[in-house]
Design an enzyme around this catalytic site. Structure first.
Site, mmCIF file in Angstrom:
data_model
loop_
_atom_site.group_PDB
_atom_site.id
_atom_site.type_symbol
_atom_site.label_atom_id
_atom_site.label_comp_id
_atom_site.label_asym_id
_atom_site.label_seq_id
_atom_site.Cartn_x
_atom_site.Cartn_y
_atom_site.Cartn_z
ATOM 1 N N ASP A 202 0.905 -1.140 0.000
ATOM 2 C CA ASP A 202 0.000 0.000 0.000
ATOM 3 C C ASP A 202 0.943 1.189 0.000
ATOM 4 O O ASP A 202 1.546 1.493 1.039
ATOM 5 C CB ASP A 202 -0.883 0.013 1.250
ATOM 6 C CG ASP A 202 -1.852 1.185 1.227
ATOM 7 O OD1 ASP A 202 -1.433 2.292 0.831
ATOM 8 O OD2 ASP A 202 -3.021 0.997 1.594
ATOM 9 N N HIS A 203 1.106 1.849 -1.136
ATOM 10 C CA HIS A 203 2.223 2.797 -1.229
ATOM 11 C C HIS A 203 2.059 3.994 -0.280
ATOM 12 O O HIS A 203 3.025 4.661 0.031
ATOM 13 C CB HIS A 203 2.472 3.231 -2.680
ATOM 14 C CG HIS A 203 1.545 4.286 -3.197
ATOM 15 N ND1 HIS A 203 0.300 3.999 -3.694
ATOM 16 C CD2 HIS A 203 1.678 5.626 -3.303
ATOM 17 C CE1 HIS A 203 -0.276 5.116 -4.076
ATOM 18 N NE2 HIS A 203 0.537 6.130 -3.864
ATOM 19 N N HIS A 265 -5.680 2.887 0.921
ATOM 20 C CA HIS A 265 -4.943 4.052 1.421
ATOM 21 C C HIS A 265 -5.694 4.792 2.527
ATOM 22 O O HIS A 265 -5.133 5.143 3.557
ATOM 23 C CB HIS A 265 -4.679 5.049 0.289
ATOM 24 C CG HIS A 265 -4.084 4.441 -0.943
ATOM 25 N ND1 HIS A 265 -3.190 3.403 -0.901
ATOM 26 C CD2 HIS A 265 -4.243 4.731 -2.263
ATOM 27 C CE1 HIS A 265 -2.827 3.092 -2.139
ATOM 28 N NE2 HIS A 265 -3.458 3.872 -2.973
ATOM 29 N N LYS A 365 -11.665 11.751 -8.071
ATOM 30 C CA LYS A 365 -10.879 12.235 -9.216
ATOM 31 C C LYS A 365 -11.528 13.514 -9.734
ATOM 32 O O LYS A 365 -12.727 13.739 -9.539
ATOM 33 C CB LYS A 365 -10.910 11.202 -10.344
ATOM 34 C CG LYS A 365 -10.373 9.831 -9.933
ATOM 35 C CD LYS A 365 -8.950 9.656 -10.347
ATOM 36 C CE LYS A 365 -8.421 8.282 -10.001
ATOM 37 N NZ LYS A 365 -7.030 8.303 -9.565
ATOM 38 N N LYS A 370 -5.350 18.785 -6.098
ATOM 39 C CA LYS A 370 -4.835 17.587 -5.433
ATOM 40 C C LYS A 370 -4.513 17.945 -3.997
ATOM 41 O O LYS A 370 -3.738 18.859 -3.729
ATOM 42 C CB LYS A 370 -3.561 17.095 -6.124
ATOM 43 C CG LYS A 370 -2.887 15.960 -5.365
ATOM 44 C CD LYS A 370 -2.221 14.962 -6.263
ATOM 45 C CE LYS A 370 -1.562 13.855 -5.448
ATOM 46 N NZ LYS A 370 -2.184 12.571 -5.600
HETATM 47 C C1 BG6 Z 1 -3.265 4.629 -6.549
HETATM 48 C C2 BG6 Z 1 -4.590 4.679 -7.264
HETATM 49 O O1 BG6 Z 1 -3.233 3.582 -5.643
HETATM 50 O O2 BG6 Z 1 -3.088 5.852 -5.855
HETATM 51 C C3 BG6 Z 1 -4.663 5.866 -8.207
HETATM 52 O O3 BG6 Z 1 -4.773 3.477 -7.999
HETATM 53 C C4 BG6 Z 1 -4.349 7.140 -7.472
HETATM 54 O O4 BG6 Z 1 -5.937 5.962 -8.815
HETATM 55 C C5 BG6 Z 1 -3.056 6.991 -6.690
HETATM 56 O O5 BG6 Z 1 -4.230 8.181 -8.426
HETATM 57 C C6 BG6 Z 1 -2.817 8.201 -5.811
HETATM 58 O O6 BG6 Z 1 -1.535 8.115 -5.270
HETATM 59 P P1 BG6 Z 1 -0.764 9.408 -4.808
HETATM 60 O O7 BG6 Z 1 0.500 8.890 -4.211
HETATM 61 O O8 BG6 Z 1 -0.559 10.259 -6.028
HETATM 62 O O9 BG6 Z 1 -1.657 10.080 -3.826
#
Ligand code: BG6
Length: 513
Positions: A202-203, A265, A365, A370
């Site tokens: 989960d990045h 997330h 989205k 952002k």
């Molecule tokens: C990803 C989603 O896990 O996270 C994307 O699949 C999303 O749809 C992205 O844009 C958002 O990541 P970050 O790090 O840009 O907030």
């Protein structure tokens, strides 16, 4: 690859002195889906930046696996282009050459067992060359349908275990699209690998600002006494994006905002706000506490879902100065799609600390901008002794942790406006990463790939955790699937659908995006 001397020099900025490097075992990393978008945009640049900092193991080899036919040299060049295009730093030629000097490419479909025999040959060749067995990490950066296929083929080839060195598997999201699928995927993965070998990505957990939430809560005495239902009125977690779905219609239309961002997330962010202090900052203790939070979230009945959830789909509009199409006009989206591009929830963590405190989550989205943030609003003061007029600007204190962009923390307080009257207005006390640490935060994938090589799963999702996350989302998804009403819409570049106002309790409002 052997890191050049220049890349090993420690930075002389004292504020980054804590960013020490632990020794990393010599490793071969196999990326499945090595020519895909994620590998090119994130994984390869992350490897480069680790190499740039001298953080890579003394020996590191890379094997790319993908469908298209390609020579090793062509793949090497492709990696180089990807790094030059997407690295957060301007690549240095010597570091790049060192990193990519020995990459290999294996072509074939993931169902073909011969592919795994070829991988095995290369792995053994690298081991023989090194005169020792190298740790192995398999990174599954593919469409989710291939996760069990690859895992089982690795097992069949005898590649899931090595007596004397660690073997790990990294699995990208989405980990299933429902509780049933996630449970089945866990079953198939755990039939081949041990849980300790499995790193579910989960990045968000790799983001510095997300980890800092725990530092803020548990390294400072001032927050913890207030961190409960007696003092906190509500928590609002926002993950707004201005981008649309780009070229990802195939994935996104099957997924939607709830599965794409909230299930993983945003629930992780919620866990960071709500979890109890772990007895130690290690993988088991931290994840045990997060699972407890997820299990305390009340699962709504179908009738309750309507009151505590909202969704919407973007229509054409403007984001900044740009005219943008609606979701239904995006390439690859079926004209009748009812996939939500915005989702909002009001959740309750039903335990001793949080009972009665609403946790508002929203993700979408094509919103105005952002911003990913967590806003914790305290209860108002019980009594104001100022005159009615002076009290007008008084607002409850708010702590806002901004995950991105402008990473930092800000505390909103009421302060007297200079002058003869006792008039009050909110002011902010700010902490900013950029100015406090004078260094650029590493990308999430740099930290996570390093943790895989170090064998530390603290920032990865455990099997029971991922199932508990789906447990929260499943009832909402089923109730949405069963609903026959029209899907609300919102204009691109706006604050989201009006529908989302409905789930706010009296006196609450969404923060401006
Ligand atoms: C990803 C989603 O896990 O996270 C994307 O699949 C999303 O749809 C992205 O844009 C958002 O990541 P970050 O790090 O840009 O907030």
């Amino acid at each position: 690859m052997t890191a050049p001397e220049s890349a090993r020099v420690a930075p002389d900025n004292p504020l980054v002195a804590g960013l020490e490097r632990l020794p990393v075992q010599p490793t071969t990393l196999v990326i499945f889906g090595a020519t895909g978008d994620l590998a090119r945009r994130k994984l390869l640049p992350a490897l480069y930046n680790l190499a740039h900092e001298g953080a890579m193991p003394e020996r590191f080899h890379l094997i790319g696996v993908s469908r298209g036919d390609m020579e090793h040299e062509e793949f090497r060049k492709d990696c180089e282009h990807a790094i030059r295009e997407f690295s957060r730093r301007e690549p240095k030629d010597d570091v790049l050459t060192g990193l990519l000097s020995q990459v290999r490419y294996v072509a074939g479909t993931f169902e073909d067992q011969d592919v795994y025999a070829s991988i095995q040959e290369v792995l053994e060749e690298f081991d023989a060359e090194a005169g020792q067995r190298l740790a192995r990490a398999y990174y599954l950066s593919t469409a989710p349908m291939f996760f069990p296929v690859i895992v089982e083929a690795l097992g069949k080839q005898g590649l899931a275990l090595q007596d004397d060195v660690p073997v790990r598997v990294v699995i990208e999201k989405p980990f299933g699209t429902s509780l049933a699928e996630a449970t089945e995927l866990n079953r198939r993965v755990l039939a081949v690998f041990d849980e300790a070998q499995v790193f579910r990505i989960d990045h968000y957990l790799g983001k510095e600002t997300v980890q800092n939430m725990l530092a803020f809560r548990f390294a400072n005495g001032m927050f913890e006494p207030l961190w409960n239902r007696n003092f906190i009125d509500n928590v609002q977690i926002t993950a707004a994006e201005d981008i649309g779905i780009g070229s990802r219609a195939g994935y996104y239309d099957q997924s939607g905002a709830l599965r794409d961002l909230i299930q993983n997330h945003m629930l992780q962010l919620l866990c960071h706000v709500a979890m109890e202090p772990p007895v130690a900052f290690n993988a088991e203790e931290v994840r045990n506490e997060k699972v407890k939070v997820l299990r305390s979230i009340m699962h709504p009945s179908e009738a309750e879902t309507a009151e505590m959830s909202a969704r919407g789909q973007y229509t054409a509009g403007h984001v900044g100065a740009e005219d943008v199409p609606g979701y239904l006009q995006e390439d690859g989206v079926p004209a009748t799609s009812t996939t939500e591009t915005y989702a909002a929830l009001r959740l309750e963590v039903d335990n001793w600390r949080w009972a009665g405190v609403p946790f508002y989550l929203r993700a979408g989205k094509r919103l105005a901008r952002k911003i990913t943030e967590i806003a914790v609003t305290l209860k108002p003061v019980p009594h104001l002794a100022f005159s009615q007029q002076g009290s007008l600007g008084v607002r409850p204190n708010q702590l806002v942790m901004t995950v991105q962009p402008n990473e930092g923390v800000s505390l909103q307080l009421g302060a007297k406006i200079p002058g003869t009257r006792m008039s009050i207005r909110p002011v902010n006390m700010e902490f900013n990463y950029g100015s406090s640490f004078l260094s650029q935060s590493p990308e999430a994938y740099e930290r996570l790939i390093m943790d895989v090589m170090l064998g530390d799963p603290t920032l990865f999702t455990r099997n029971d955790e991922v199932e508990a996350q789906w447990g929260v989302c499943d009832p909402i998804l089923s109730s949405w699937a069963a609903s026959s009403g029209p899907l609300p819409t919102y204009e691109s570049g706006s604050q989201g659908p009006l529908e989302a106002e409905r789930l706010l309790l009296p006196g609450h409002r969404w923060r401006a995006i």
